[in-house]
Write an enzyme that holds these catalytic residues in place. Structure first.
Site, PDB file in Angstrom:
ATOM      1  N   VAL A   1       0.833  -1.201   0.000  1.00 35.62           N
ATOM      2  CA  VAL A   1       0.000   0.000   0.000  1.00 35.62           C
ATOM      3  C   VAL A   1       0.869   1.253   0.000  1.00 35.62           C
ATOM      4  CG1 VAL A   1      -1.664   1.345   1.339  1.00 35.62           C
ATOM      5  CG2 VAL A   1      -1.986  -1.116   1.081  1.00 35.62           C
ATOM      6  N   GLU A   2       1.947   1.238   0.769  1.00 37.04           N
ATOM      7  CA  GLU A   2       2.776   2.430   0.909  1.00 37.04           C
ATOM      8  C   GLU A   2       3.546   2.776  -0.367  1.00 37.04           C
ATOM      9  OE1 GLU A   2       3.060   4.671   3.201  1.00 37.04           O
ATOM     10  OE2 GLU A   2       1.738   3.783   4.691  1.00 37.04           O
ATOM     11  N   THR A   3       4.242   1.800  -0.949  1.00 30.31           N
ATOM     12  CA  THR A   3       5.162   2.142  -2.052  1.00 30.31           C
ATOM     13  C   THR A   3       5.166   1.137  -3.194  1.00 30.31           C
ATOM     14  OG1 THR A   3       7.024   0.995  -0.979  1.00 30.31           O
ATOM     15  CG2 THR A   3       6.744   3.350  -0.491  1.00 30.31           C
TER      16      THR A   3
END
Length: 360
Positions: free
Chosen positions: A144-146
């Site tokens: 989700v983050e990167t």
């Protein structure tokens, strides 16, 4: 990721050569990502009296070299478009979990997550053994983050943090609080950089100053990042071992409970339903299973015997009916990474989809 408790990682952190490595340094694995060009700022902060006063204050309180702190902050440049990105969405913008999920839990992330899990299966298993955090949660966060390191941001961290420290939009409803937060993050970044031989102008991250594959803010780097492979340095940009161990360390520090489900299905008994009572605590677990049921929530199976506290999690779907789940302490821990129930659900569902893909 904009969150913060001093954890056992701090001692290990202070004893090692610290993170933020430039891309040119030797890496532990071949990096298929293209080189990233930094977004360029405009006016340097060397001309700002408020920035220089802050530099002097940080140098005195942290016992840092005053000239180095002034030069570092002074070389930071205003990012003109960043302040408006911090403003909350305009009123009337309807939340939509179905649309949010579709953007995040997509075939590209699922396939990339399965590759990441296969390539790092031993590390993920060790992180679960040491911290109690299962692989699907760690994999979900990084995805989700990167997107597993593909999108880590191209803003110079020093520029982003200086911009939000000295030019935070005053029209924001919590401007003073958020400005103080970013000044604290800038101070943490300077303190960390002062102990390395790295150039503080090199690290890149998000427009909010979050860095690396897990998008840690500087204070989270200092408190939770770990040297998981024991090579004497912490690298959250290129070293999957440190990334995986640090995410698991963060979750344990915020109270992750080993083998506890994050959510349970929930229905409602309309005749007994006290929705305002259920919704009042928001996402913070407050109700025992018995008191949850007494307000008209319907649980089944293991959920009825849940030993901890529960919260009713509402996910709006635009003009359609909301979705609901019962959230446990572990769901709440995920929201400590990003204060959003939509974010937490996307982490859970991406992790579950990747886990299912691994079994195929």
């Amino acid at each position: 990721m904009l969150r913060s408790v001093l954890g056992p990682a701090l001692a290990a952190l202070l004893g090692s050569t610290l993170l933020f490595p430039p891309a040119a340094l030797a890496q532990k694995r071949a990096d298929p990502r293209p080189a990233v060009s930094a977004v360029r700022g405009t006016v340097p902060y060397a001309t700002r009296d408020d920035a220089m006063r802050f530099a002097d204050d940080v140098a005195a309180r942290r016992n840092l070299d005053r000239d180095w702190v002034r030069a570092t902050i002074g070389a930071a440049r205003l990012l003109p478009n960043v302040p408006r990105l911090m403003l909350p969405p305009k009123r009337g913008t309807a939340k939509n979990w179905a649309a949010y999920r579709q953007r995040i839990v997509d075939p590209v992330r699922i396939a990339a997550g399965a590759r990441f899990w296969r390539d790092n299966a031993a590390l993920l298993a060790r992180a679960e053994a040491e911290y109690g955090v299962p692989p699907e949660i760690v994999v979900g966060i990084i995805g989700v983050e990167t997107l597993y390191g593909r999108i880590m941001g191209n803003f110079r961290v020093i520029d982003a943090l200086a911009t939000l420290s000295f030019d935070f939009p005053q029209s924001h409803p919590r401007a003073a609080e958020r400005e103080a937060f970013f000044r604290g993050e800038l101070e943490s970044f300077l303190s960390t950089e002062s102990r390395t031989a790295e150039d503080p102008m090199v690290p890149l991250g998000s427009y909010a100053g979050a860095m690396g594959m897990p998008q840690f803010m500087p204070s989270s780097m200092a408190k939770y990042a770990v040297d998981f492979d024991g090579d004497g340095r912490i690298d959250l940009v290129n070293n999957n071992a440190d990334v995986i161990g640090s995410v698991a360390s963060y979750f344990k520090a915020f109270g992750w409970q080993r083998r506890m489900p994050s959510i349970y299905p929930v229905r409602f008994d309309a005749a007994r339903l006290k929705m305002p009572v259920l919704m009042a605590p928001d996402i913070k677990p407050t109700f025992s299973a018995d008191s949850f049921v007494a307000t008209g929530a319907v649980l089944e199976g293991e959920a009825l015997k849940h030993p901890g506290l529960l919260a009713l999690i509402e996910l709006q779907n635009g003009d359609d009916a909301p979705s609901y789940v019962a959230g446990t302490q572990n769901f709440y821990v995920i929201t400590r990474y990003n204060w959003s129930s939509y974010y937490a659900m996307s982490v859970l569902e991406l992790g579950d989809e990747v886990k299912a893909a691994m079994a195929q």
